[in-house]
Design an enzyme around this catalytic site. Structure first.
Site, PDB file in Angstrom:
ATOM      1  N   PHE A  43       0.863  -1.188   0.000  1.00 37.64           N
ATOM      2  CA  PHE A  43       0.000   0.000   0.000  1.00 37.64           C
ATOM      3  C   PHE A  43       0.894   1.230   0.000  1.00 37.64           C
ATOM      4  O   PHE A  43       1.724   1.409   0.885  1.00 37.64           O
ATOM      5  CB  PHE A  43      -0.947   0.032   1.202  1.00 37.64           C
ATOM      6  N   ASP A  55       9.364   2.479   1.540  1.00 35.47           N
ATOM      7  CA  ASP A  55       8.197   3.216   2.030  1.00 35.47           C
ATOM      8  C   ASP A  55       8.075   2.914   3.523  1.00 35.47           C
ATOM      9  O   ASP A  55       7.571   1.873   3.927  1.00 35.47           O
ATOM     10  CB  ASP A  55       6.955   2.758   1.257  1.00 35.47           C
ATOM     11  N   LYS A 107       2.850   9.219   8.675  1.00 33.63           N
ATOM     12  CA  LYS A 107       2.147   8.822   9.898  1.00 33.63           C
ATOM     13  C   LYS A 107       2.716   9.377  11.219  1.00 33.63           C
ATOM     14  O   LYS A 107       2.308  10.428  11.664  1.00 33.63           O
ATOM     15  CB  LYS A 107       2.060   7.304   9.933  1.00 33.63           C
TER      16      LYS A 107
HETATM   17  N1  PLP Z   1       2.443   4.106   2.474  1.00 28.46           N
HETATM   18  C1  PLP Z   1       2.129   3.277   3.469  1.00 28.46           C
HETATM   19  C2  PLP Z   1       3.063   2.157   3.832  1.00 28.46           C
HETATM   20  C3  PLP Z   1       0.947   3.439   4.191  1.00 28.46           C
HETATM   21  O1  PLP Z   1       0.636   2.608   5.184  1.00 28.46           O
HETATM   22  C4  PLP Z   1       0.086   4.514   3.837  1.00 28.46           C
HETATM   23  C5  PLP Z   1      -1.186   4.716   4.550  1.00 28.46           C
HETATM   24  O2  PLP Z   1      -1.700   3.858   5.214  1.00 28.46           O
HETATM   25  C6  PLP Z   1       0.462   5.363   2.790  1.00 28.46           C
HETATM   26  C7  PLP Z   1       1.652   5.127   2.121  1.00 28.46           C
HETATM   27  C8  PLP Z   1      -0.414   6.520   2.372  1.00 28.46           C
HETATM   28  O3  PLP Z   1      -0.336   7.507   3.332  1.00 28.46           O
HETATM   29  P1  PLP Z   1      -1.445   8.699   3.346  1.00 28.46           P
HETATM   30  O4  PLP Z   1      -2.741   8.060   3.704  1.00 28.46           O
HETATM   31  O5  PLP Z   1      -0.922   9.647   4.384  1.00 28.46           O
HETATM   32  O6  PLP Z   1      -1.450   9.290   1.990  1.00 28.46           O
END
Ligand code: PLP
Length: 398
Positions: A139, A224, A253
């Site tokens: 994700f 990520d 986060k």
């Molecule tokens: N990358 C990862 C690993 C995530 O867990 C998330 C959100 O859960 C995101 C990117 C996307 O972040 P945002 O919701 O702040 O755009």
């Protein structure tokens, strides 16, 4: 009229875009490990705003920095230098293996920036290579490019055609990355532990194998760490536990302890952007940066990452005891305070609702899996209380 006499969900249903499957409570207040709803009911929070509220709710370090900066300077645009942004970038560089920082507003935006930097690098240094290999069950966000990067059909299908240049392959299997690598590949992009995909921890040697492959091919490794970063897995960044360094890393986060802020960081040799090639209006404003500086200093000075590791292990042991007691729990997985239990059936939504009724917030990350992502300041006592509630809920189901 008191807030408890108003049916907030009924109003929301009429006026808000119905893209979220919300839990049936309206939260109005938080303090430390607890939140309260509009009827005054108290909940123990093992959800933490989806792994965001790393110091709990309304922590003095967050509130003090926020109120002090709000009275000083809130927004300037990035056409001026500001002290909080510079301090935050310096803190991130001094405490990671990366050399340069760009600050933005969300995880998706940080990943967009990372993708653009990798493509720019491919264009300038890899004969125009522009494809990025990502993994199934990953994700990376909700923008079009990060949806293409996210290897889950349910997020992609409503929006095809998506931007091209993303190859989704199986996670935790180096041979799928090797098979997908071509002259057009500029980067591999991975979560060190997949969060939204269900808390999937790869084999110990997977990330090292990916790093070695990227070195061999001269392509970039983007980690990520939007969910795993800022202490969540027991070290400030998850890559530290795998004996590797990424070329680009994204954070969001926990970075602002609740305020919306994200960042992508890169090694000096990868940072090929020139003035004007990337930008943001709100990103890195003094208000959120001052809070992130306070959060990061608090986490480092009080070794909150170690608390995540120690209490996380205590929590894992307790969850394993529950798994031994209830045969429909098939698995306990995760690292630090990014944990999940798997069931042999799709019962997690029901368990979440029962826990909510009993005063505990947890997340059904998958139909058959519950995720636990409490504040990193959680104590063994909080874990005892959460497990006691969970045990009661699980016992009733048996
Ligand atoms: N990358 C990862 C690993 C995530 O867990 C998330 C959100 O859960 C995101 C990117 C996307 O972040 P945002 O919701 O702040 O755009």
């Amino acid at each position: 009229m008191s807030i408890s006499n108003i049916n907030w969900p009924e109003i929301e249903n009429k006026v808000y875009m119905q893209t979220f499957k919300r839990l049936p409570v309206t939260l109005v207040r938080g303090s430390g490990m607890k939140v309260w709803d509009s009827n005054g009911k108290e909940y123990l929070d093992f959800f933490a705003g989806l792994a965001v509220d790393c110091l709990g709710h309304c922590h003095p370090a967050v509130v003090d920095a926020l109120t002090k900066q709000a009275k000083t300077l809130i927004q300037t645009s990035n056409l001026f230098y500001t002290i909080p942004q510079t301090q935050l970038a310096e803190l991130l560089v001094n405490n990671s293996c990366l050399d340069r920082v760009f600050i933005c507003n969300s995880g998706a935006e940080a990943n967009e920036g990372a993708i653009k930097l990798a493509r720019r690098y491919g264009k300038l240094k890899l004969n125009g290579a522009n494809e990025i290999i990502t993994t199934h069950e990953s994700f990376h966000g909700r923008t079009l490019a990060t949806t293409a990067a996210t290897g889950q059909a349910k997020f992609q299908e409503p929006y095809v055609p998506l931007p091209n240049g993303f190859i989704n392959v199986d996670y935790n299997n180096i041979s799928t990355i090797k098979a997908a690598t071509t002259k057009s590949t500029c980067a591999v992009m991975l979560e060190p532990i997949q969060g939204e995909g269900g808390v999937n921890v790869p084999d110990d040697d997977y990330l090292k194998q990916v790093r070695d492959w990227c070195n061999e091919k001269g392509i970039l490794l983007i980690l990520d760490e939007v969910q795993t970063g800022i202490g969540r897995t027991g070290t400030l960044f998850a890559y530290e536990q795998y004996g590797i360094e990424p070329d680009i890393m994204t954070l969001a986060k926990g970075l602002g302890g609740g305020v919306p802020i994200a960042a992508f960081l890169s090694k000096e040799n990868v940072t090929v952007f020139k003035p004007g090639e990337h930008g943001t209006t709100f990103g890195g404003n003094p208000l959120v940066c001052a809070v992130a500086v306070a959060v990061l200093n608090y986490i480092i000075e009080n070794d909150i990452s170690s608390n995540a590791k120690v209490v996380g292990q205590y929590f894992i042991d307790k969850l394993k005891k529950l798994a031994a007691k209830y045969d429909y729990i098939t698995e306990v997985r995760g690292k630090g305070l990014l944990l999940a239990i798997g069931f042999n059936a799709d019962i997690s939504e029901d368990i979440v609702l029962k826990c909510l009724e009993a005063g505990l917030l947890v997340n059904n990350v998958k139909p058959n899996s519950l995720r636990f992502i409490p504040p990193l300041t959680v104590t063994n006592k909080d874990v005892d209380k959460a497990v006691e509630i969970l045990d009661k809920v699980l016992k009733e189901r048996k």
